[in-house]
Design a protein around this motif. Structure first.
Motif, PDB file in Angstrom:
ATOM      1  N   VAL A  48       0.844  -1.199   0.000  1.00  0.00           N
ATOM      2  CA  VAL A  48       0.000   0.000   0.000  1.00  0.00           C
ATOM      3  C   VAL A  48       0.878   1.249   0.000  1.00  0.00           C
ATOM      4  CG1 VAL A  48      -1.716   1.327   1.294  1.00  0.00           C
ATOM      5  CG2 VAL A  48      -1.861  -1.187   1.200  1.00  0.00           C
ATOM      6  N   SER A  49       1.815   1.290   0.925  1.00  0.00           N
ATOM      7  CA  SER A  49       2.662   2.470   1.062  1.00  0.00           C
ATOM      8  C   SER A  49       3.894   2.106   1.864  1.00  0.00           C
ATOM      9  CB  SER A  49       1.881   3.580   1.776  1.00  0.00           C
ATOM     10  OG  SER A  49       2.678   4.741   1.926  1.00  0.00           O
ATOM     11  N   THR A  58       8.154   8.898   0.685  1.00  0.00           N
ATOM     12  CA  THR A  58       7.114   7.882   0.707  1.00  0.00           C
ATOM     13  C   THR A  58       6.819   7.347  -0.687  1.00  0.00           C
ATOM     14  OG1 THR A  58       5.506   9.696   0.649  1.00  0.00           O
ATOM     15  CG2 THR A  58       5.934   8.678   2.791  1.00  0.00           C
ATOM     16  N   TYR A  59       6.334   6.144  -0.687  1.00  0.00           N
ATOM     17  CA  TYR A  59       5.855   5.485  -1.905  1.00  0.00           C
ATOM     18  C   TYR A  59       4.398   5.092  -1.668  1.00  0.00           C
ATOM     19  CZ  TYR A  59       4.697   1.635  -4.989  1.00  0.00           C
ATOM     20  OH  TYR A  59       4.054   0.831  -5.876  1.00  0.00           O
ATOM     21  N   TYR A  60       3.575   5.287  -2.677  1.00  0.00           N
ATOM     22  CA  TYR A  60       2.176   4.875  -2.602  1.00  0.00           C
ATOM     23  C   TYR A  60       1.818   4.055  -3.833  1.00  0.00           C
ATOM     24  CZ  TYR A  60       1.755   8.462   1.000  1.00  0.00           C
ATOM     25  OH  TYR A  60       1.924   9.222   2.142  1.00  0.00           O
ATOM     26  N   VAL A  64      -3.971   3.940  -4.260  1.00  0.00           N
ATOM     27  CA  VAL A  64      -4.260   4.725  -3.050  1.00  0.00           C
ATOM     28  C   VAL A  64      -3.686   6.133  -3.120  1.00  0.00           C
ATOM     29  CG1 VAL A  64      -4.288   2.596  -1.701  1.00  0.00           C
ATOM     30  CG2 VAL A  64      -2.226   4.029  -1.705  1.00  0.00           C
ATOM     31  N   LYS A  65      -2.943   6.417  -4.160  1.00  0.00           N
ATOM     32  CA  LYS A  65      -2.281   7.715  -4.280  1.00  0.00           C
ATOM     33  C   LYS A  65      -3.311   8.836  -4.248  1.00  0.00           C
ATOM     34  CE  LYS A  65       1.292   7.203  -6.815  1.00  0.00           C
ATOM     35  NZ  LYS A  65       2.177   7.027  -7.990  1.00  0.00           N
ATOM     36  N   PHE A  68      -4.421   8.194   0.541  1.00  0.00           N
ATOM     37  CA  PHE A  68      -3.771   7.706   1.752  1.00  0.00           C
ATOM     38  C   PHE A  68      -2.530   8.544   2.042  1.00  0.00           C
ATOM     39  CE2 PHE A  68      -5.240   2.962   1.662  1.00  0.00           C
ATOM     40  CZ  PHE A  68      -6.556   3.376   1.504  1.00  0.00           C
ATOM     41  N   THR A  69      -2.228   8.699   3.326  1.00  0.00           N
ATOM     42  CA  THR A  69      -1.033   9.421   3.744  1.00  0.00           C
ATOM     43  C   THR A  69      -0.320   8.645   4.839  1.00  0.00           C
ATOM     44  OG1 THR A  69      -2.086  11.547   3.257  1.00  0.00           O
ATOM     45  CG2 THR A  69      -0.102  11.588   4.612  1.00  0.00           C
ATOM     46  N   PHE A  70       0.959   8.409   4.606  1.00  0.00           N
ATOM     47  CA  PHE A  70       1.788   7.680   5.555  1.00  0.00           C
ATOM     48  C   PHE A  70       2.596   8.698   6.349  1.00  0.00           C
ATOM     49  CE2 PHE A  70       4.304   4.810   7.608  1.00  0.00           C
ATOM     50  CZ  PHE A  70       4.702   3.654   6.947  1.00  0.00           C
ATOM     51  N   LEU A  81      -1.240   5.413   9.034  1.00  0.00           N
ATOM     52  CA  LEU A  81      -1.732   5.450   7.672  1.00  0.00           C
ATOM     53  C   LEU A  81      -3.105   6.103   7.696  1.00  0.00           C
ATOM     54  CD1 LEU A  81      -1.058   4.578   4.729  1.00  0.00           C
ATOM     55  CD2 LEU A  81      -2.507   2.575   5.145  1.00  0.00           C
ATOM     56  N   CYS A 112      10.965  -0.686   0.056  1.00  0.00           N
ATOM     57  CA  CYS A 112       9.652  -1.330   0.111  1.00  0.00           C
ATOM     58  C   CYS A 112       9.779  -2.825  -0.196  1.00  0.00           C
ATOM     59  CB  CYS A 112       8.732  -0.644  -0.884  1.00  0.00           C
ATOM     60  SG  CYS A 112       7.016  -0.528  -0.373  1.00  0.00           S
TER      61      CYS A 112
END
Length: 131
Positions: A48-49, A58-60, A64-65, A68-70, A81, A112
């Motif tokens: 997911v992230s 961060t990677y998404y 979910v880009k 979502f926010t990590f 998340l 990741c």
């Protein structure tokens, strides 16, 4: 004992929000790359992230880009998340995982992959998006 514990899952209607937490014990998350993964019924686990151990980048996943926010709070030894505009297809068990990248690892994408194959995983928290 190194441990990751997820929380914050639940049942939410489409368009709703949830914030997942992943708290570490037995070790300090600072310096670790961390990832959120999910597994829907009958499907393989997917990323997911992820967040870099080096610079916080961060990677998404494309799915979910923008929704979502990590984030990480090293003082609380916890990562989060934030999930907004949830869709039915976001349903699944969400896991956090962590690993300590070698110094040669510089990209969050490479971290990741490392985290996905690592040994430090939480038990998961169920997210159900349904009307």
């Amino acid at each position: 004992q190194l441990k990751l514990v997820e929380s914050g899952g639940g049942l939410v209607q489409p368009g709703g929000s949830l914030r997942l937490s992943c708290a570490a014990s037995g070790f300090t998350l600072d310096g670790y790359a961390i990832g959120w993964f999910r597994q829907a019924p009958g499907k393989e686990r997917e990323v997911v992230s992820c967040i870099s151990s080096k610079d916080g980048s961060t990677y998404y996943a494309d799915s979910v880009k923008g929704r979502f926010t990590f984030s990480r709070d090293n003082a609380k030894n916890t990562v989060y998340l934030q999930m907004n505009s949830l869709k039915v297809e976001d349903t699944g068990v969400y896991y956090c995982a962590a690993d300590l990248p070698p110094s040669a690892f510089t990209s969050v994408e490479a971290m990741c992959v490392l985290v996905a194959g690592g040994d430090y995983w939480g038990q998961g928290t169920q997210v159900t998006v349904s009307s």
